[in-house]
Structures are given as structure tokens and as C-alpha cells.
Design a protein around this motif. Structure first.
Motif, mmCIF file in Angstrom:
data_model
loop_
_atom_site.group_PDB
_atom_site.id
_atom_site.type_symbol
_atom_site.label_atom_id
_atom_site.label_comp_id
_atom_site.label_asym_id
_atom_site.label_seq_id
_atom_site.Cartn_x
_atom_site.Cartn_y
_atom_site.Cartn_z
ATOM 1 N N ASP A 117 0.892 -0.609 0.121
ATOM 2 C CA ASP A 117 -0.070 -0.055 0.147
ATOM 3 C C ASP A 117 1.584 1.118 -0.161
ATOM 4 O O ASP A 117 1.524 1.621 0.227
ATOM 5 N N PRO A 118 1.023 2.047 -0.706
ATOM 6 C CA PRO A 118 1.773 2.718 -1.608
ATOM 7 C C PRO A 118 1.743 4.169 -0.311
ATOM 8 O O PRO A 118 2.484 5.174 0.484
ATOM 9 N N THR A 170 -0.215 3.582 3.607
ATOM 10 C CA THR A 170 0.351 3.131 5.062
ATOM 11 C C THR A 170 1.751 2.059 5.122
ATOM 12 O O THR A 170 2.315 1.441 6.053
ATOM 13 N N ASN A 171 1.759 1.361 4.065
ATOM 14 C CA ASN A 171 3.290 0.368 4.242
ATOM 15 C C ASN A 171 2.947 -1.082 4.040
ATOM 16 O O ASN A 171 3.899 -1.622 4.636
ATOM 17 N N GLU A 172 1.693 -0.723 3.946
ATOM 18 C CA GLU A 172 1.722 -2.151 4.426
ATOM 19 C C GLU A 172 1.200 -3.459 3.159
ATOM 20 O O GLU A 172 1.363 -3.205 1.992
ATOM 21 N N GLY A 173 1.748 -4.330 3.711
ATOM 22 C CA GLY A 173 1.070 -5.680 3.042
ATOM 23 C C GLY A 173 -0.394 -5.805 2.298
ATOM 24 O O GLY A 173 -0.766 -6.446 3.334
ATOM 25 N N MET A 174 -0.692 -6.038 1.475
ATOM 26 C CA MET A 174 -1.526 -6.511 1.153
ATOM 27 C C MET A 174 -2.088 -8.070 0.220
ATOM 28 O O MET A 174 -1.430 -8.038 -0.721
ATOM 29 N N VAL A 175 -2.150 -8.994 1.489
ATOM 30 C CA VAL A 175 -1.997 -10.220 0.594
ATOM 31 C C VAL A 175 -3.411 -10.392 -0.789
ATOM 32 O O VAL A 175 -4.264 -10.289 0.280
ATOM 33 N N THR A 176 -2.858 -10.680 -1.796
ATOM 34 C CA THR A 176 -3.883 -10.508 -2.494
ATOM 35 C C THR A 176 -4.021 -12.048 -3.522
ATOM 36 O O THR A 176 -2.939 -12.591 -3.189
ATOM 37 N N VAL A 177 -5.551 -12.746 -3.989
ATOM 38 C CA VAL A 177 -5.102 -14.033 -4.512
ATOM 39 C C VAL A 177 -4.996 -13.876 -6.147
ATOM 40 O O VAL A 177 -5.970 -12.139 -6.685
#
Length: 820
Positions: A350-351, A353-360
Motif C-alpha cells: 500500500d503506497p 500505509t506501507n502495509e502488505g496486502m496479501v491478494t489472491v
């Protein structure tokens, strides 16, 4: 004049030479003036210090009596030093110049050059008689550091007595200018963690004073540093160059992001007691380096995803990074290092929050994988700084649970293709078109139904998907494309919610010989006498090879007249020719039966009837028009009757057109006043009409025109009448314009022509003076308006009864009589 002697001239006491000029170039002094004389040179003594000393100019000696000229020897004139910013009083004497000829003749002295007679003007002046030179104002070395003047000596007549001599005046610098920084604020940067001695920036200050003296020699020092963390002396400055460098370790952007340093520049080589100072601000920004690896906020994360979903975010992975936000040292990059060999998931950043979004990214199947255990590692876009190691908290586990949902049944073979012959009877089992329910862990039943069956030829068993025929399948049907008939079926389960899938069945129909051939054309014509022309016949069959040609063409034996009058000849497998067998056949329409047989197994035959028109032909072999009509079954009498009817119809149309034209002409030439029988004015009701009733049709038109004899009523223009054509009478005479008119007569000529045109009744347009309701002037009968105006008084209106029924009504209305 010799090398071992010197001339000593003294204007005042106290100026003495230590010795005379020698041949070895000995150095001499006169008070504060140092110079080194050369061999053969004469010496001028200069003493600018008060009291002013006189300087004697060297003048060349005159020619000897024997006529020989000795070579002149030049003087060495030492420069004159004048301190700047002197307080006076002015004018202040500098030196005195004098020629040794002033004892013989009066001499006038003058100076020229910049500062005398050139800008800046009159900085220096000279007493023309005594030769004393003065400075007239305070000097500023920063404006002019030196002056070059020339001294002149002339007699009273202006004749040159001596050659000009050069005077050099130097302004002695005083410390009257502070150092000035080029910028008041300097910005620099240094990486955090830099070692001592790392260059940061350079500050520069300039001093307008003489840089060769202490007045212009600037030295730098740091006055203050804010904040004083982790040390109060984190930076030092080179006192001569102004370079700022780090002097201590411990720069950490996460603790102190910026330092403010006050730098002082002092002249007099940095002497704070005597020098002048100035300050500037240096802002030093501590730039970020990737010295903090990203770390997960938790060691494990969890999420769940429905099966068969893509582009769905399963879990959000949070990290902490103490480096500068939204920089390459802070931006996180996630990577799955284990647990997903098939590549079902990806971790996007996420540009914001810098969070990692685990996506299918690839659909998962509950029946194959009920859960996933992923291992995710996080790093930065920029590599870690030297000596920084990854943290054990830069790796985390992600558990993803797959949720089972009701999936739609699907047909394993879709599109399914089968082959069979056309014409199979209804009820024939074709195939079993069954679907598979992917939900193995759900006990569900699948039901089948038709979704698309254009010809309604098929039937499907709702429980097992068996397909049977409901009608005869025909390859030649319009619903078949390229021998293939296509139907779509639906398979639905009883899950919650229900799900369904579709499958397409394609039936390739093999042709059988079920269509007899046909002949073309159905109608033709031929000449009544045999000649070269014949009728070309083509056979066509809806079947395909091998159930088509070659075809067999033949004439039937019954009736016998067919074979007697006609003959048929086969040209090739698909074509034949029909022609007359006899020499003459009466014109008319004939039905010729022809038997055609295809090559199918078994073969099929068909008897086609061709309507042949036999007609007389011209020389070119084409049927004539009359012959074609006769051949159609009409006799000569019928043809003549048709032509007579056409002629009578044309005559009636012509007479009707002539009658309409004549009526139109009569309508245009008819008089304006029509016959009383045709008058329909009684259908138009006008309450102010004074004539024209049913019983008042015979009236004199002259009463509607202007009486010529009534002089008491103002008359209208002469010639006003009820006509539509140009009046007949004498035309007025228009003025004639002279050949060469005077400019003043043009206006009179135009006005005269205008008056003549206005009074000319014959001038067009002729219809501009038509009067349709003119009642005459001065009528004794009056008008309705006069009746209205006098209705309030006692008036007898009985005479209106004599004017007709309409005026009788007016008499009754205004006179109070009986109503009609």
C-alpha cells in the motif's frame, strides 16, 4: 653629476640622505621613504608626513658651450601614500614639486590625470606658483586604490620649461569594511552516521578592504550549534576556507533531523579585539540512510478467502520502519518465500500505509486446498546501509483459510460433438450429456433442462442428462449450419444458493437421399417454329454429394403429345435442353412434364412441370409483342377492344383538361360584380354594413363613387375610381433636365419630378388606389357611426325600413319598432 656624488636639495631642515649614490646600487632612506636608486639616476626626496616636505623635480641640464648635449638622466620618483578616511582639515598638503629653473624665470605648475582634470574631478589640486600639491577630500580605497598624475612646468607664456613627470599616489587602506557573507542562510546536508571529518558545506564571506593586509584577511569560527545533541561540538569550520566538516560521531536522523549553526567571519585575521565581524546561519540537514530494517508488528497474521475468487485482499501485513517515510529507505517490498508453490497469492504494498496486502491472483479450490501457510519476508527498496543486518522480525507467517462455496456444475466436454444420420425417428437416444458437480463435500443433486433448442428436436432427461430426439432431424433445415445442429443445456444443483452451468451439444448430421431433384426454370418461351434456340434446363437437389447428380432427364410417355411435340437432350450431369420436335406448334401456353432422377442410393425421381410459352418470332428469333400476347391466350378481338378502351380514356382526360383551362380563363375575365344568383354575401354577417341585403340588390354604383358636384365636402384626389387598369387620359408633363445642369438646380429638378409623379394617376402601381368601400362624401343618408352618435336624442329611423331587411333591423333596434 658624477656617479660618486649626489645633489642634495632640501626645502626644510631635517631631510637628509644617509649618503650619496654609489656605483654599487646602495639602498638609501629618507625618513619613511624606501627606494633603491640605480646607477646614473638622480634622487628626489619625498616626505609626505607632516610637516610636509618639498619634493624637488629633476630638470635636465642645458647644452654646453661647446655645442655638445649631455644625455639627460631621469629621476626616480617614489610613490606618494595617502591614508583613506582622513579627517582633514582639507585641503591637506601632500608634497611640493619644484624646478631648479624657478630661480631664473617664473614658473607655473599644473597636474593632469584621473583625480585632477578627469573624473573624479578635483580630488587633487596644486598651487601653480609654489608647486604645493593638496588632496581636497577624504579618500576611499575601495573606490580608487591609486592615482596616476602628471606634473607640468611652464613659463608665464605657457611655454614648456620641463618635461612632465609621473606622480603615483597610493591610498593606504584602513579597516573600514566588515566581512559580508555571500548568503545570509546556507543549506547543507550530511548523511546520518557519517564519520568525523566528513565534508558538509562551505560558507564564504568577502571583505572589501585590502586582502593583502590584515584589514581584508577574514577568519571563520562557529559561534553556536542548535541542538547540542549528542554533543555541543558536532561540527567544526576551517578558519581560512570556511569549510564545515563533522568533528564528532553520532549523527542520527531518527534523533536529530536538523542542526542550526551560527558562523562568524572576522577580519584582521580573526582578531576579535580589533577586527570587524559578521554572522550567517548554516542549516545542516541530516539525511536518512537505510539503517533501520523494516520489522513486522506481529510474528503471524491470518486471513480467509472464498474459493474461486481472484483479486481479493486476504490479509493486511503491518510493518514498522523508523527511516524517513515515503522514501526508498522506508518503502517496503514483500516477498512470499514459502507456502505457495502454485502462485495463488502475491503481496502488494500500500503506497500510503506501507502495509502488505496479501491478494489472491489465482483462484483457489476448497476441494484441493483448504488452507495455506505462507512465509513472507519484508525489505526496503533501498539496500541496507553498510554494517546493518536484517532483523529476525523481518519475516512473518500468514495463515489463509479457504472457504467452501457452492460451485456451479460443469460439463466436462463442452462443446460436445456427436455424428449421426439425419432422419432418425423421434425417441431415438442420441447421447448422455451429463455435468459434474465440483462440490465433493456437499451432497447435492443436479437437474438438467434445455436452454436453447431452436428447432425443438431434442429432449433431455432431467435427472441423468440422457438426450433423445423429439422430432425428425433434417440436415436441410434452416436451423442447421454447415451440417451441424447446435443446442444448449442447463445443469443446476440444489445448493444454497443454487448454482448452474451450461453446456453445448453439437450434432453433425450425415446426409441421406431424402430430397428429390427439382428443375429450373419453371417458365420459359420458345418460337413456334423450330430453330436454333432451345430451353436450357438445370437440375437442383437439396442433398449433397453423393446424393445429387449426375441427373437423368426424360419425358413421360403419358400423355403421348409430350414426346410427339417435344424432345429433351442431356448436356452434362446437371444440365439439359428442351426443344420442339415438330416443324410448327401453334402459339400458346403448354405444360411440359419432365422426369428427373438423381444418383442417390436409392435414387429419387421427380416430375417437374415447365410452363412453355410458344410464340411467333421475328428474324432474330425473339418473340414479337403481339405474338407474346397471343401466346398468353388473348385473341385479336380482345386486343382490339383493349386498344379502343385506352384511346377513349385518353380522349376523356384531354377534354377534362381543356374544360378546366377554359373555366380558369373565364374566372379571370369575369366582372367583379357577379350575378345576384351567385351572390353569397348574405352568409357573411357584418354589423356595420349599410347595403347589400337580399331585397336591396339593384343599386346604383354611382352612389358609391365620389359626387363631383358636392363642393361643401372636401374632395379626394381626382380620378379615384373602381378600376384595375391604367387610367386613360392625358399624361402629365415631367420636367426636362437641362443638358448641362447647374449644381444648384439638381435639388429643384428632383422635387419637381417628385411632385409630377405624385399627381400622375397613370403612374404605376395602378392597384394602389383601389377603393372597395367608398361611400361618397356628403351623403344625405349619413352612416352607422352618425346613427350611433345621435341615438341618445329623439330621432326618426323609419326611413331605414326602405333600405332592406338588414337596415330594417337597425331601425327597429334604434327606433324601438317591432323586431323582425
Amino acid at each position: 653629476d658624477c656617479d660618486s656624488t649626489c645633489d642634495l636639495h632640501s626645502g626644510r631642515s631635517g631631510v637628509k640622505f644617509s649618503s650619496c649614490v654609489g656605483t654599487k646600487g646602495t639602498q638609501y632612506e629618507t625618513n619613511s621613504v624606501d627606494f633603491k636608486p640605480q646607477k646614473g639616476k638622480r634622487i628626489v626626496a619625498l616626505d609626505p608626513s607632516p610637516p610636509p616636505k618639498d619634493t624637488l623635480l629633476p630638470w635636465p641640464r642645458h647644452q654646453n658651450a661647446d655645442g655638445l648635449r649631455r644625455r639627460k638622466r631621469d629621476w626616480v620618483i617614489p610613490p606618494i601614500n595617502v591614508p583613506e578616511n582622513s579627517r582633514g582639515p582639507f585641503p591637506q598638503q601632500l608634497v611640493r614639486i619644484r624646478s631648479d629653473k624657478d630661480n631664473d624665470i617664473p614658473i607655473r605648475y599644473s597636474i593632469t590625470g584621473v583625480g585632477a582634470d578627469q573624473p573624479p574631478m578635483e580630488v587633487f589640486s596644486i598651487d601653480s606658483m609654489s608647486g604645493r600639491m593638496y588632496v581636497t577630500r577624504p579618500m576611499d580605497r575601495e573606490e580608487h586604490a591609486s592615482y596616476h598624475l602628471r606634473a607640468h612646468a611652464v613659463d608665464m607664456n605657457g611655454n614648456k620649461v620641463e618635461n612632465p613627470i609621473d606622480l603615483y599616489i597610493y591610498v593606504i587602506d584602513m579597516n573600514d569594511n566588515r566581512p559580508e557573507f555571500i548568503n545570509q542562510v546556507y543549506n547543507g546536508s550530511v548523511d546520518e552516521g557519517s564519520k568525523p571529518g566528513t565534508y558538509v558545506m562551505t560558507v564564504t564571506a568577502n571583505d572589501a578592504d585590502d586582502s593583502t593586509t590584515a584589514n581584508g584577511m577574514v577568519r571563520y569560527r562557529i559561534v553556536t550549534q542548535t541542538p547540542q545533541s549528542p554533543s555541543q561540538n558536532m561540527f567544526t569550520i576551517n578558519s581560512e576556507t570556511g569549510d564545515i566538516v563533522t568533528v564528532a560521531a553520532g549523527l542520527d536522523r531518527e534523533k536529530v533531523q536538523q542542526y542550526t549553526v551560527i558562523v562568524q567571519a572576522t577580519d584582521m585575521e580573526g582578531n576579535l579585539n580589533y577586527g570587524l565581524s559578521n554572522t550567517a546561519t548554516a542549516i545542516i540537514t541530516v539525511t536518512d540512510v537505510n539503517d533501520n530494517p523494516p520489522e513486522f508488528t506481529a510474528s503471524t497474521f491470518a486471513g480467509e478467502v472464498p474459493e474461486n475468487r481472484v483479486e481479493t485482499v486476504v490479509a493486511n501485513l503491518t510493518v514498522m520502519d523508523r527511516d524517513q517515510p515515503h522514501s526508498p529507505n522506508w518503502n517496503a517490498v514483500y516477498r512470499i518465500i514459502s507456502g505457495d508453490p502454485s502462485g495463488h497469492f502475491s503481496v502488494r504494498t500500500d503506497p500510503v500505509t506501507n502495509e502488505g496486502m496479501v491478494t489472491v491472483v489465482k483462484a483457489v479450490d476448497y476441494e484441493l486446498n483448504r488452507a495455506f501457510m505462507l512465509t513472507v519476508m519484508v525489505s526496503n527498496q533501498a539496500p541496507l546501509a553498510s554494517g546493518i543486518q536484517m532483523s529476525f522480525q523481518s519475516t512473518a507467517g500468514v495463515t489463509i483459510s479457504v472457504m467452501d462455496i457452492n460451485e456451479a456444475p460443469y460439463f466436462p466436454s463442452n462443446h460436445k460433438l456427436i455424428r449421426l444420420e439425419e432422419g432418425v425417428p423421434p425417441g431415438t437416444v442420441l447421447t448422455t450429456f451429463s455435468a459434474v458437480d465440483p462440490d465433493r463435500f456437499m451432497q447435492q443433486a443436479v437437474r438438467y433442462s434445455k436452454l436453447s433448442d431452436p428447432a425443438n428436436w431434442l429432449h433431455i432427461n432431467t435427472t441423468n442428462g440422457q438426450i433423445t430426439t423429439a422430432a425428425v432431424l433434417d440436415r436441410e433445415s434452416l436451423y442447421t449450419k454447415n451440417n451441424v445442429y447446435e443446442a444448449t443445456f442447463l445443469a443446476a444443483d440444489n445448493g444454497i444458493p443454487p448454482a448452474s452451468g451450461t453446456g453445448t451439444l453439437q450434432i453433425y448430421l450425415i446426409d441421406i437421399n431424402d430430397n428429390a431433384p427439382e428443375l429450373l426454370p419453371k417458365e420459359a418461351q420458345i418460337c413456334e417454329k423450330p430453330n436454333l434456340n432451345a430451353i436450357n434446363i438445370t437440375a437442383a437437389d437439396a442433398d449433397i454429394d453423393p446424393n445429387i447428380g449426375p441427373y437423368v432427364f426424360e419425358l413421360p410417355f403419358v400423355p403421348a403429345a409430350v414426346r410427339k411435340n417435344w424432345t429433351i437432350t442431356r448436356l452434362n450431369g446437371d444440365y439439359a435442353q428442351l426443344s420442339l420436335r415438330i416443324l410448327y406448334l401453334e402459339a400458346g401456353m403448354y405444360d411440359v412434364p419432365i422426369i428427373v432422377t438423381d444418383s442417390g442410393n436409392p435414387p429419387l425421381s421427380n416430375t417437374s412441370i415447365i410452363k412453355v410459352k410458344v410464340c411467333p418470332c421475328d428474324d432474330n428469333g425473339d418473340c414479337t409483342t403481339i405474338g407474346a400476347v397471343a401466346a398468353a391466350g388473348l385473341g385479336t378481338g380482345a386486343i382490339v377492344a383493349i386498344l379502343i378502351c385506352i384511346l377513349i380514356l385518353l380522349t376523356m382526360v384531354l377534354l377534362f383538361v381543356m374544360w378546366m383551362k377554359r373555366r380558369e380563363k373565364e374566372r379571370h375575365t369575369k366582372q367583379l360584380l357577379i350575378d345576384p344568383e351567385d351572390d353569397v354575401r348574405d352568409n357573411i354577417l357584418k354589423y356595420d354594413e349599410e347595403g347589400g341585403g337580399e331585397e336591396d340588390q339593384d343599386y346604383d354604383l354611382s352612389q358609391l363613387q365620389q359626387p363631383e358636384a358636392m363642393g361643401h365636402v372636401p374632395s379626394k384626389a381626382p380620378g379615384v375610381r373602381r378600376v384595375d387598369e391604367r387610367p386613360v387620359g392625358a399624361e402629365p408633363q415631367y420636367p426636362v433636365r437641362p443638358m448641362v445642369p447647374h449644381p444648384g438646380d439638381i435639388g429643384d429638378f428632383i422635387n419637381e419630378g417628385l411632385r409630377a409623379a405624385d399627381n400622375d394617376p397613370t403612374a404605376p402601381p395602378y392597384d394602389s388606389l383601389l377603393v372597395f368601400d367608398y361611400e361618397g362624401s356628403g351623403s344625405t343618408a349619413g352612416s352607422v357611426s352618425s346613427l350611433n352618435s345621435s341615438s341618445s336624442g329623439d330621432q326618426d329611423y323609419d326611413y331605414l325600413n326602405d333600405w332592406g331587411p338588414r337596415f330594417k333591423k337597425l331601425a327597429d333596434m334604434y327606433g324601438g319598432g317591432e323586431e323582425d
